[in-house]
Write a protein that holds these residues in place. Structure first.
Motif, PDB file in Angstrom:
ATOM      1  N   ALA A 126     -43.413 -12.283 -10.599  1.00 41.16           N
ATOM      2  CA  ALA A 126     -42.219 -12.780 -11.284  1.00 41.16           C
ATOM      3  C   ALA A 126     -41.530 -13.903 -10.508  1.00 41.16           C
ATOM      4  CB  ALA A 126     -41.247 -11.621 -11.509  1.00 41.16           C
ATOM      5  N   ARG A 127     -41.450 -13.783  -9.181  1.00 43.85           N
ATOM      6  CA  ARG A 127     -40.758 -14.802  -8.388  1.00 43.85           C
ATOM      7  C   ARG A 127     -41.510 -16.129  -8.444  1.00 43.85           C
ATOM      8  NH1 ARG A 127     -37.403 -14.702  -4.003  1.00 43.85           N
ATOM      9  NH2 ARG A 127     -36.078 -13.413  -5.337  1.00 43.85           N
ATOM     10  N   MET A 128     -42.803 -16.098  -8.206  1.00 47.53           N
ATOM     11  CA  MET A 128     -43.576 -17.344  -8.223  1.00 47.53           C
ATOM     12  C   MET A 128     -43.541 -17.995  -9.599  1.00 47.53           C
ATOM     13  SD  MET A 128     -46.975 -16.308  -6.095  1.00 47.53           S
ATOM     14  CE  MET A 128     -46.895 -15.619  -4.452  1.00 47.53           C
ATOM     15  N   THR A 129     -43.707 -17.190 -10.633  1.00 46.03           N
ATOM     16  CA  THR A 129     -43.740 -17.738 -11.989  1.00 46.03           C
ATOM     17  C   THR A 129     -42.397 -18.334 -12.377  1.00 46.03           C
ATOM     18  OG1 THR A 129     -45.384 -16.059 -12.601  1.00 46.03           O
ATOM     19  CG2 THR A 129     -44.266 -17.212 -14.389  1.00 46.03           C
ATOM     20  N   ASN A 168     -32.758 -19.256 -16.389  1.00 47.28           N
ATOM     21  CA  ASN A 168     -33.855 -18.936 -15.478  1.00 47.28           C
ATOM     22  C   ASN A 168     -33.375 -18.641 -14.059  1.00 47.28           C
ATOM     23  OD1 ASN A 168     -36.748 -18.733 -14.899  1.00 47.28           O
ATOM     24  ND2 ASN A 168     -36.498 -20.638 -13.757  1.00 47.28           N
ATOM     25  N   LEU A 169     -32.190 -19.097 -13.693  1.00 41.76           N
ATOM     26  CA  LEU A 169     -31.710 -18.907 -12.326  1.00 41.76           C
ATOM     27  C   LEU A 169     -31.555 -17.433 -11.946  1.00 41.76           C
ATOM     28  CD1 LEU A 169     -29.135 -21.781 -11.681  1.00 41.76           C
ATOM     29  CD2 LEU A 169     -31.581 -21.678 -11.157  1.00 41.76           C
ATOM     30  N   PRO A 170     -30.906 -16.604 -12.769  1.00 42.33           N
ATOM     31  CA  PRO A 170     -30.853 -15.184 -12.391  1.00 42.33           C
ATOM     32  C   PRO A 170     -32.224 -14.522 -12.371  1.00 42.33           C
ATOM     33  CG  PRO A 170     -29.890 -15.538 -14.563  1.00 42.33           C
ATOM     34  CD  PRO A 170     -30.077 -16.878 -13.951  1.00 42.33           C
ATOM     35  N   VAL A 171     -33.153 -15.023 -13.158  1.00 40.33           N
ATOM     36  CA  VAL A 171     -34.511 -14.474 -13.126  1.00 40.33           C
ATOM     37  C   VAL A 171     -35.152 -14.762 -11.774  1.00 40.33           C
ATOM     38  CG1 VAL A 171     -36.799 -14.525 -14.185  1.00 40.33           C
ATOM     39  CG2 VAL A 171     -34.759 -14.705 -15.626  1.00 40.33           C
ATOM     40  N   VAL A 172     -34.999 -16.002 -11.278  1.00 45.42           N
ATOM     41  CA  VAL A 172     -35.524 -16.348  -9.958  1.00 45.42           C
ATOM     42  C   VAL A 172     -34.885 -15.475  -8.889  1.00 45.42           C
ATOM     43  CG1 VAL A 172     -35.725 -18.165  -8.221  1.00 45.42           C
ATOM     44  CG2 VAL A 172     -36.002 -18.737 -10.637  1.00 45.42           C
ATOM     45  N   LYS A 173     -33.565 -15.351  -8.962  1.00 47.31           N
ATOM     46  CA  LYS A 173     -32.823 -14.634  -7.926  1.00 47.31           C
ATOM     47  C   LYS A 173     -33.158 -13.143  -7.899  1.00 47.31           C
ATOM     48  CE  LYS A 173     -29.597 -13.332  -5.048  1.00 47.31           C
ATOM     49  NZ  LYS A 173     -29.858 -13.414  -3.592  1.00 47.31           N
ATOM     50  N   PHE A 174     -33.162 -12.505  -9.067  1.00 52.74           N
ATOM     51  CA  PHE A 174     -33.272 -11.043  -9.121  1.00 52.74           C
ATOM     52  C   PHE A 174     -34.653 -10.543  -9.521  1.00 52.74           C
ATOM     53  CE2 PHE A 174     -28.731 -11.962  -9.983  1.00 52.74           C
ATOM     54  CZ  PHE A 174     -28.194 -11.306  -8.877  1.00 52.74           C
TER      55      PHE A 174
END
Length: 242
Positions: A126-129, A168-174
């Motif tokens: 999830a983080r890389m994607t 997308n920012l909270p997805v990257v963070k969490f």
């Protein structure tokens, strides 16, 4: 129309401020980076990662900046849409290539770090994607602005894209908390304090500050260049009409 704040409605004030602030931030970035690199590369090896841990001092600040710059891009885009002021739009346009560069650096250094640690250059976790999606958002923003001849329409369309992409920012963070991930959880900003020893925490913090100062300097230079470009185009248009 809602009146624009003073700092958006006075480009001359911005140009006067940025004339000395840009080089000041640049010098600060260089000093912080030299200190951070020296502390980072003279620190002892990690007991698990060995010398590979030193990639952290390049990768982690780049990953942090990829999100921070996008927040700046989205904020400037929002102000541009609300107040219709050229300076906010110039700030958004200048932020995009810088954010793309930081995100690309995060992806490359993350891949270099992942190969010896995880045995693979890339894994669709999830983080890389989500970081890859962030990079594509930057590229899409720049491509959309370049694809439309009408600069006003291009700015508005790109601003809307930037605001949509902020989800997308909270997805990257969490992402490491929401899904299973090869990435570890937060090591610095934790409720119970940093989990990282000070010998690594200090150079990491200095490098993060160096990246932030470098962005500040380059962003101001980019906005100044955009202001001068628009002034030159306006002067050429007036000359052609006369």
């Amino acid at each position: 129309m809602i009146p624009a704040p003073a700092f958006l409605s006075n480009p001359e004030r911005f140009m006067a401020f940025s004339r000395w602030a840009a080089p000041m931030f640049g010098v600060l970035a260089a000093v912080l980076a030299l200190a951070g690199l020296w502390l980072g590369f003279t620190a002892p090896e990690d007991y698990q990662q060995g010398d590979t841990v030193r990639i952290m001092f390049i990768h982690v600040p780049a990953a942090y900046m990829s999100m921070f710059v996008y927040a700046c891009l989205a904020g400037a885009s929002f102000l541009s849409l609300i107040f219709r002021h050229a300076l906010a739009d110039a700030a958004a346009r200048a932020a995009a290539p810088l954010g793309a560069a930081f995100t690309f650096l995060a992806l490359v250094t993350g891949s270099l770090w992942g190969r010896p640690m995880w045995g693979t250059w890339w894994e669709w976790d999830a983080r890389m994607t989500s970081v890859l999606i962030l990079f594509l958002l930057y590229v899409s923003y720049m491509a959309l602005r370049a694809s439309l001849d009408d600069e006003t329409k291009a700015a508005r369309a790109a601003a809307i894209l930037a605001l949509v992409g902020i989800v997308n920012l909270p997805v990257v963070k969490f992402s490491v908390d929401w899904w299973n991930s090869l990435h570890q959880g937060a090591s610095v900003f934790r409720a119970d304090g940093p989990a990282m020893p000070p010998i690594f925490l200090w150079p990491l913090g200095l490098m993060a500050l160096a990246y932030t100062a470098a962005f500040g300097s380059l962003w101001l230079v980019g906005i100044r260049a955009e202001v001068w470009r628009r002034r030159a185009e306006a002067a050429a248009l007036r000359a052609a009409r006369s």
